[in-house]
Scaffold this motif. Structure first.
Motif, PDB file in Angstrom:
ATOM      1  N   ALA A 272       0.838  -1.205   0.000  1.00 28.02           N
ATOM      2  CA  ALA A 272       0.000   0.000   0.000  1.00 28.02           C
ATOM      3  C   ALA A 272       0.872   1.254   0.000  1.00 28.02           C
ATOM      4  N   PHE A 273       1.967   1.220   0.761  1.00 29.92           N
ATOM      5  CA  PHE A 273       2.860   2.376   0.810  1.00 29.92           C
ATOM      6  C   PHE A 273       3.469   2.658  -0.554  1.00 29.92           C
ATOM      7  N   PHE A 274       3.991   1.627  -1.212  1.00 32.01           N
ATOM      8  CA  PHE A 274       4.629   1.830  -2.511  1.00 32.01           C
ATOM      9  C   PHE A 274       3.632   2.351  -3.534  1.00 32.01           C
ATOM     10  N   ALA A 275       2.405   1.853  -3.497  1.00 29.24           N
ATOM     11  CA  ALA A 275       1.401   2.304  -4.457  1.00 29.24           C
ATOM     12  C   ALA A 275       0.997   3.758  -4.196  1.00 29.24           C
ATOM     13  N   LYS A 276       0.735   4.087  -2.921  1.00 30.57           N
ATOM     14  CA  LYS A 276       0.245   5.431  -2.600  1.00 30.57           C
ATOM     15  C   LYS A 276       1.354   6.471  -2.652  1.00 30.57           C
ATOM     16  N   ALA A 288       8.298   3.552 -10.818  1.00 34.72           N
ATOM     17  CA  ALA A 288       8.848   2.233 -10.495  1.00 34.72           C
ATOM     18  C   ALA A 288       8.212   1.673  -9.225  1.00 34.72           C
ATOM     19  N   MET A 289       7.924   2.531  -8.254  1.00 36.78           N
ATOM     20  CA  MET A 289       7.269   2.079  -7.028  1.00 36.78           C
ATOM     21  C   MET A 289       5.895   1.496  -7.331  1.00 36.78           C
ATOM     22  N   ILE A 290       5.138   2.182  -8.178  1.00 37.40           N
ATOM     23  CA  ILE A 290       3.806   1.697  -8.547  1.00 37.40           C
ATOM     24  C   ILE A 290       3.914   0.373  -9.295  1.00 37.40           C
ATOM     25  N   ASP A 298       9.054  -7.440 -11.417  1.00 39.33           N
ATOM     26  CA  ASP A 298       9.539  -6.443 -12.371  1.00 39.33           C
ATOM     27  C   ASP A 298      10.956  -6.019 -11.971  1.00 39.33           C
ATOM     28  N   LYS A 299      11.960  -6.637 -12.569  1.00 41.03           N
ATOM     29  CA  LYS A 299      13.345  -6.400 -12.182  1.00 41.03           C
ATOM     30  C   LYS A 299      13.831  -4.994 -12.536  1.00 41.03           C
ATOM     31  N   ALA A 300      13.318  -4.456 -13.632  1.00 41.14           N
ATOM     32  CA  ALA A 300      13.711  -3.097 -14.013  1.00 41.14           C
ATOM     33  C   ALA A 300      13.204  -2.091 -12.976  1.00 41.14           C
ATOM     34  N   GLU A 302      12.500  -2.770  -9.845  1.00 42.69           N
ATOM     35  CA  GLU A 302      13.243  -2.999  -8.615  1.00 42.69           C
ATOM     36  C   GLU A 302      14.605  -2.310  -8.660  1.00 42.69           C
ATOM     37  N   ALA A 303      15.278  -2.389  -9.801  1.00 39.20           N
ATOM     38  CA  ALA A 303      16.592  -1.754  -9.938  1.00 39.20           C
ATOM     39  C   ALA A 303      16.499  -0.253  -9.734  1.00 39.20           C
ATOM     40  N   THR A 304      15.443   0.351 -10.225  1.00 37.04           N
ATOM     41  CA  THR A 304      15.246   1.796 -10.049  1.00 37.04           C
ATOM     42  C   THR A 304      14.972   2.131  -8.592  1.00 37.04           C
ATOM     43  N   VAL A 305      14.075   1.389  -7.976  1.00 38.23           N
ATOM     44  CA  VAL A 305      13.708   1.640  -6.584  1.00 38.23           C
ATOM     45  C   VAL A 305      14.904   1.430  -5.661  1.00 38.23           C
ATOM     46  N   ASN A 306      15.728   0.440  -5.952  1.00 39.41           N
ATOM     47  CA  ASN A 306      16.863   0.111  -5.084  1.00 39.41           C
ATOM     48  C   ASN A 306      17.910   1.217  -5.007  1.00 39.41           C
ATOM     49  N   LYS A 307      17.838   2.183  -5.904  1.00 38.53           N
ATOM     50  CA  LYS A 307      18.774   3.304  -5.852  1.00 38.53           C
ATOM     51  C   LYS A 307      18.522   4.178  -4.617  1.00 38.53           C
ATOM     52  N   ASP A 308      17.314   4.124  -4.081  1.00 38.75           N
ATOM     53  CA  ASP A 308      16.964   4.843  -2.858  1.00 38.75           C
ATOM     54  C   ASP A 308      17.190   3.895  -1.681  1.00 38.75           C
ATOM     55  N   LYS A 309      18.113   4.237  -0.785  1.00 35.00           N
ATOM     56  CA  LYS A 309      18.496   3.303   0.278  1.00 35.00           C
ATOM     57  C   LYS A 309      17.338   2.951   1.212  1.00 35.00           C
ATOM     58  N   MET A 310      16.439   3.913   1.452  1.00 31.30           N
ATOM     59  CA  MET A 310      15.332   3.616   2.352  1.00 31.30           C
ATOM     60  C   MET A 310      14.298   2.718   1.676  1.00 31.30           C
ATOM     61  N   LEU A 311      13.991   2.999   0.418  1.00 27.55           N
ATOM     62  CA  LEU A 311      13.053   2.148  -0.303  1.00 27.55           C
ATOM     63  C   LEU A 311      13.632   0.743  -0.454  1.00 27.55           C
ATOM     64  N   HIS A 312      14.927   0.669  -0.720  1.00 33.03           N
ATOM     65  CA  HIS A 312      15.603  -0.626  -0.804  1.00 33.03           C
ATOM     66  C   HIS A 312      15.424  -1.403   0.491  1.00 33.03           C
ATOM     67  N   SER A 313      15.575  -0.732   1.630  1.00 31.68           N
ATOM     68  CA  SER A 313      15.470  -1.407   2.922  1.00 31.68           C
ATOM     69  C   SER A 313      14.050  -1.834   3.243  1.00 31.68           C
ATOM     70  N   LEU A 314      13.066  -1.109   2.723  1.00 30.93           N
ATOM     71  CA  LEU A 314      11.671  -1.472   2.978  1.00 30.93           C
ATOM     72  C   LEU A 314      11.276  -2.772   2.291  1.00 30.93           C
ATOM     73  N   LEU A 315      12.068  -3.213   1.343  1.00 28.37           N
ATOM     74  CA  LEU A 315      11.697  -4.355   0.511  1.00 28.37           C
ATOM     75  C   LEU A 315      12.314  -5.674   0.955  1.00 28.37           C
ATOM     76  N   ARG A 316      13.112  -5.691   2.012  1.00 27.21           N
ATOM     77  CA  ARG A 316      13.842  -6.921   2.333  1.00 27.21           C
ATOM     78  C   ARG A 316      14.482  -6.838   3.712  1.00 27.21           C
ATOM     79  N   THR A 317      14.927  -7.968   4.186  1.00 30.18           N
ATOM     80  CA  THR A 317      15.837  -8.013   5.329  1.00 30.18           C
ATOM     81  C   THR A 317      17.170  -7.401   4.901  1.00 30.18           C
ATOM     82  N   THR A 318      17.790  -6.661   5.793  1.00 26.41           N
ATOM     83  CA  THR A 318      19.117  -6.114   5.508  1.00 26.41           C
ATOM     84  C   THR A 318      20.066  -6.453   6.654  1.00 26.41           C
TER      85      THR A 318
END
Length: 470
Positions: A272-276, A288-290, A298-300, A302-318
């Motif tokens: 919901a966060f990524f969509a909104k 890319a978030m949407i 969608d790997k492309a 994900e690659a775009t979103v992962n450039k933002d360190k906080m968004l990257h962390s929201l998507l996985r264990t770190t």
């Protein structure tokens, strides 16, 4: 931590209706609140030299003066940790059908060295529209507001339908220390038993000029765990080096940890966060978030979103290396090297499976891995319950016109993990707000804008009153 994940939201998409008013002179009730807030902030509650027990006693005295009976105030501590006590206060409700609600806040604070600060960290100083001191934001702002809210209810003669409980606890800021929320959950569950709890972790973000851009509701968080990596070696004389070197082995292990990527995951909150939040942006990352919320494969995107360190962390264990020590002499081969790897585990993931993933990534059985805290609960995401979140959204619209309220997951950790483990869904409430730089929380010269504190107080007062009637 949630608020930092919004650093790249486009201000233009959020500013409508959120222009800041000039700081108004304090109302009489706000002046009274300042006294309570000042007393709590100026009570040193660091692990090294402070006393949460004293802070809890002072808040209990204020509640008693407002009309709370002795049996409505429970001060607690354990003999092994006499300075790490806390308080549970109970305002009885009129309904026998509605379960209680719980207000949770920690009253311990991060260490603060006077020599490093521009001002005394344990003296509340108002300067240029801000309150400065350790704990002004984390978490004594909310602790003071919860206490003040119950005092106001008592003085007004307000009778909630739902019993309201308040728990002020110690130990949130020091992993491995005595934790009051954990102790209550495991030993005095009846004191804090509730249908749901409100906690820190939510809140607003401004543009740094007093304009609130967004308010978030924390719905879930990661779990915190430190792992100690150790490698030992017979060592020897440095004049006769050998390939089998403990420092080299640890270096290789940490490089592999740094290169390991935990798999992408979504839950209801983060989707919901990524969509909104993505829809509020008008850039490549927003699109890319949407796209990623709609299709996690969608790997492309994900690659775009992962450039933002906080968004990257929201998507996985770190997991990340944070400390290392080793060797015993400058002229000797190292006999032992250890490192700390700090992990923030996605909700639902256990320490055991995270440890196994680290071991597989390192691929060297000579590296011993041990969890620092045993039996820590798995983080659980509370439901997106409209009975709780709906009133939050309505009141955000009332107190912060034009400002969106978004569910979000914290990449950090709070004491909510202990409540979730015993079946109490816990939400980080909106209301309080901070600046883009984080206001010095956990760092130097911690501060909170005076208007943010007072606006947050008004919001949270209304929220508790509304939720205690449902």
């Amino acid at each position: 931590m949630i608020r930092k994940s919004l650093t790249t939201l486009t201000a233009a998409a959020l500013l409508a209706g959120s222009a800041a008013a000039q700081d108004a002179p304090p109302r009489p009730d706000q002046l009274e609140f300042r006294g309570l807030y000042k007393e709590l902030v100026e009570t040193n509650t660091t692990l090294s030299a402070g006393s949460c027990t004293l802070a809890a006693e002072r808040m209990a005295a204020r509640l008693k003066a407002a009309g709370f009976a002795e049996d409505q105030l429970v001060l607690f501590s354990v003999p092994e940790h006499p300075r790490d006590g806390g308080l549970v206060a109970i305002l009885p409700g009129s309904s026998k059908k509605l379960k209680p609600m719980l207000l949770l806040a920690h009253i311990d604070v991060v260490e603060a060295n006077r020599a490093d600060w521009e001002r005394d960290p344990f003296t509340l100083i108002e300067e240029n529209g801000y309150f400065y001191a350790r704990g002004t934001a984390d978490d004594k702002a909310q602790a003071a507001i919860w206490t003040d809210t119950l005092i106001r209810f008592a003085k007004e003669g307000f009778k909630p339908k739902r019993t309201i409980k308040l728990a002020l606890t110690c130990g949130e800021e020091a992993s491995g220390a005595f934790n009051g929320a954990e102790w209550l959950a495991n030993n005095r569950r009846e004191l804090i038993d509730a249908e749901f709890a409100l906690n820190e972790g939510g809140g607003g973000r401004s543009d740094g000029k007093g304009n609130v851009l967004v308010q978030t509701v924390q719905v879930g968080e990661k779990a915190y765990q430190d792992f100690t990596l150790t490698v030992t070696n017979p060592g020897g004389h440095s004049s006769q080096p050998v390939p089998d070197n403990a420092i080299y082995a640890m270096s290789q292990a940490l490089e592999r940890v740094g290169g390991y990527e935990f798999p992408l995951e979504f839950n209801d909150t983060t989707r919901a966060f990524f969509a909104k939040a993505g829809a509020m942006r008008h850039d490549e990352t927003g699109a890319a978030m949407i796209a990623l919320a709609a299709n996690p494969e969608d790997k492309a995107a994900e690659a775009t979103v992962n450039k933002d360190k906080m968004l990257h962390s929201l998507l996985r264990t770190t997991c990340v290396a944070t400390m290392i020590k080793g060797g015993h002499a400058k002229n000797a081969l190292p006999q032992s090297v250890s490192a700390n790897v700090n992990c923030r585990m996605f909700p639902g993931r256990s320490a055991e499976e995270t440890q196994a993933a680290l071991a597989a990534a390192i691929g060297n059985p000579a590296i011993h891995i041990e969890r620092d805290v045993k039996d820590k609960p798995i983080a659980k995401v509370p439901p997106l319950d409209p009975r709780v979140i709906g009133p939050m959204e309505v009141l955000v619209a009332k107190h912060f016109p034009g400002v969106p309220a978004i569910p979000a997951m914290s990449t950090g950790a709070t004491d909510a993990v202990y409540l979730g483990a015993v079946g109490i869904p816990t939400y980080g409430a909106p209301g309080l707000w901070n600046d883009p730089d984080g206001n010095g929380t956990h760092g130097l010269n911690e501060r909170i804008r005076v208007r943010a504190l007072m606006e947050g107080r008004d919001y949270l007062y209304d929220l508790v009153k509304v939720l205690s009637g449902k």
